[in-house]
Write a protein that holds these residues in place. Structure first.
Motif, short mmCIF file in Angstrom:
data_model
loop_
_atom_site.label_atom_id
_atom_site.label_comp_id
_atom_site.label_asym_id
_atom_site.label_seq_id
_atom_site.Cartn_x
_atom_site.Cartn_y
_atom_site.Cartn_z
N ILE A 7 0.84 -1.20 0.00
CA ILE A 7 0.00 0.00 0.00
C ILE A 7 0.87 1.25 0.00
N ALA A 8 1.98 1.23 0.74
CA ALA A 8 2.89 2.37 0.75
C ALA A 8 3.49 2.59 -0.65
N ILE A 9 3.82 1.53 -1.34
CA ILE A 9 4.35 1.65 -2.70
C ILE A 9 3.29 2.21 -3.64
N LEU A 10 2.05 1.77 -3.49
CA LEU A 10 0.97 2.30 -4.33
C LEU A 10 0.73 3.78 -4.04
N ARG A 11 0.85 4.18 -2.81
CA ARG A 11 0.72 5.61 -2.47
C ARG A 11 1.88 6.40 -3.04
N PHE A 12 3.08 5.84 -3.01
CA PHE A 12 4.22 6.49 -3.65
C PHE A 12 3.95 6.69 -5.13
N TYR A 13 3.42 5.67 -5.78
CA TYR A 13 3.08 5.75 -7.20
C TYR A 13 2.08 6.87 -7.45
N ARG A 14 1.06 6.94 -6.60
CA ARG A 14 0.02 7.97 -6.75
C ARG A 14 0.61 9.38 -6.61
N ASP A 15 1.55 9.57 -5.69
CA ASP A 15 2.07 10.90 -5.39
C ASP A 15 3.35 11.25 -6.16
N ALA A 16 3.86 10.34 -6.98
CA ALA A 16 5.15 10.55 -7.65
C ALA A 16 5.14 11.76 -8.57
N ASP A 17 4.09 11.93 -9.37
CA ASP A 17 4.04 13.06 -10.29
C ASP A 17 4.04 14.39 -9.55
N GLU A 18 3.30 14.44 -8.46
CA GLU A 18 3.25 15.68 -7.68
C GLU A 18 4.60 15.96 -7.03
N SER A 19 5.29 14.93 -6.59
CA SER A 19 6.61 15.09 -6.01
C SER A 19 7.61 15.64 -7.04
N VAL A 20 7.56 15.09 -8.24
CA VAL A 20 8.45 15.57 -9.31
C VAL A 20 8.12 17.02 -9.65
N ARG A 21 6.84 17.34 -9.72
CA ARG A 21 6.42 18.71 -10.04
C ARG A 21 6.91 19.69 -8.97
N LEU A 22 6.82 19.29 -7.71
CA LEU A 22 7.29 20.14 -6.62
C LEU A 22 8.80 20.34 -6.70
N ASN A 23 9.54 19.26 -6.97
CA ASN A 23 10.99 19.37 -7.10
C ASN A 23 11.38 20.27 -8.27
N GLU A 87 7.76 4.02 -13.22
CA GLU A 87 7.62 3.17 -14.40
C GLU A 87 7.68 1.69 -14.03
N GLU A 88 8.55 1.34 -13.10
CA GLU A 88 8.64 -0.06 -12.64
C GLU A 88 7.34 -0.50 -11.98
N ILE A 89 6.79 0.37 -11.11
CA ILE A 89 5.54 0.04 -10.44
C ILE A 89 4.42 -0.11 -11.47
N PHE A 90 4.39 0.79 -12.45
CA PHE A 90 3.37 0.72 -13.49
C PHE A 90 3.46 -0.59 -14.27
N ARG A 148 14.59 -3.25 -8.11
CA ARG A 148 14.57 -1.79 -8.07
C ARG A 148 13.52 -1.26 -7.10
N ILE A 149 12.34 -1.82 -7.15
CA ILE A 149 11.26 -1.35 -6.29
C ILE A 149 11.59 -1.63 -4.83
N SER A 150 11.99 -2.82 -4.52
CA SER A 150 12.25 -3.17 -3.12
C SER A 150 13.44 -2.39 -2.55
N GLU A 151 14.47 -2.15 -3.36
CA GLU A 151 15.62 -1.39 -2.86
C GLU A 151 15.30 0.09 -2.69
N PHE A 152 14.54 0.66 -3.61
CA PHE A 152 14.23 2.08 -3.53
C PHE A 152 13.24 2.38 -2.43
N CYS A 153 12.16 1.62 -2.37
CA CYS A 153 11.09 1.93 -1.42
C CYS A 153 11.44 1.50 0.00
N PHE A 154 12.23 0.45 0.15
CA PHE A 154 12.58 -0.04 1.48
C PHE A 154 14.07 -0.39 1.53
#
Length: 157
Positions: A7-23, A87-90, A148-154
């Motif tokens: 669920i945390a990974i799915l939330r990361f996926y949901r918020d990724a675009d907004e995070s990139v936009r903020l950065n 992209e990996e999560i997708f 990639r997903i497991s190393e990045f997210c956790f």
């Protein structure tokens, strides 16, 4: 992998675009603050070469603190990593069957309520929750096998 992590990974996926936009906005603000070239331009048009950077713009860029350059580079690297992980999560989400993908995307990405999801998919709310549980378990397996997903997210400390 535990459902909470999925669920945390799915939330990361949901918020990724907004995070990139903020950065990107932070980078733009830093560049606007330090890369203003108007104060460096000679208004009389006469060259002012003195054995160093001859262009007033070059001189301005050379005076930018290294910490700002490092910060901008760090934020850009973080944005690239975020996009790659998204992209990996997708790709892992796309490997689910239609029902599982529809429930996961509707509930965790789009934020829809169970009533609306059940109407869209023509299943009962209980069946939609069962599909969600099954999808979370399958995604947990897929995410744990995706290095990639497991190393990045956790990351391991």
């Amino acid at each position: 992998m535990e459902r909470e992590k999925v669920i945390a990974i799915l939330r990361f996926y949901r918020d990724a675009d907004e995070s990139v936009r903020l950065n990107e906005q932070i980078i733009k603000n830093l560049k606007d603050q330090y890369y203003i070239t108007l104060k460096a331009v000679n208004m009389d048009g006469m060259p002012r070469g003195r054995g160093s950077a001859s262009s007033p713009v070059e001189q301005l860029v050379l005076n930018i603190p290294p910490s700002v350059v490092n910060t901008i580079g760090s934020i850009q690297r973080e944005n690239r990593k975020t996009v790659q992980i998204k992209e990996e999560i997708f790709s892992e989400l796309c490997r689910l069957n239609y029902q599982k993908k529809a429930v996961i995307v509707a509930f965790y990405i789009d934020g829809l309520q169970w009533e609306r999801i059940s109407v869209q998919l023509n299943y009962s709310q209980r069946q939609c929750r069962n599909i969600r549980d099954s999808a979370l378990d399958e995604l947990g397996e897929r995410f744990s096998h995706n290095k990639r997903i497991s190393e990045f997210c956790f990351p391991k400390s």
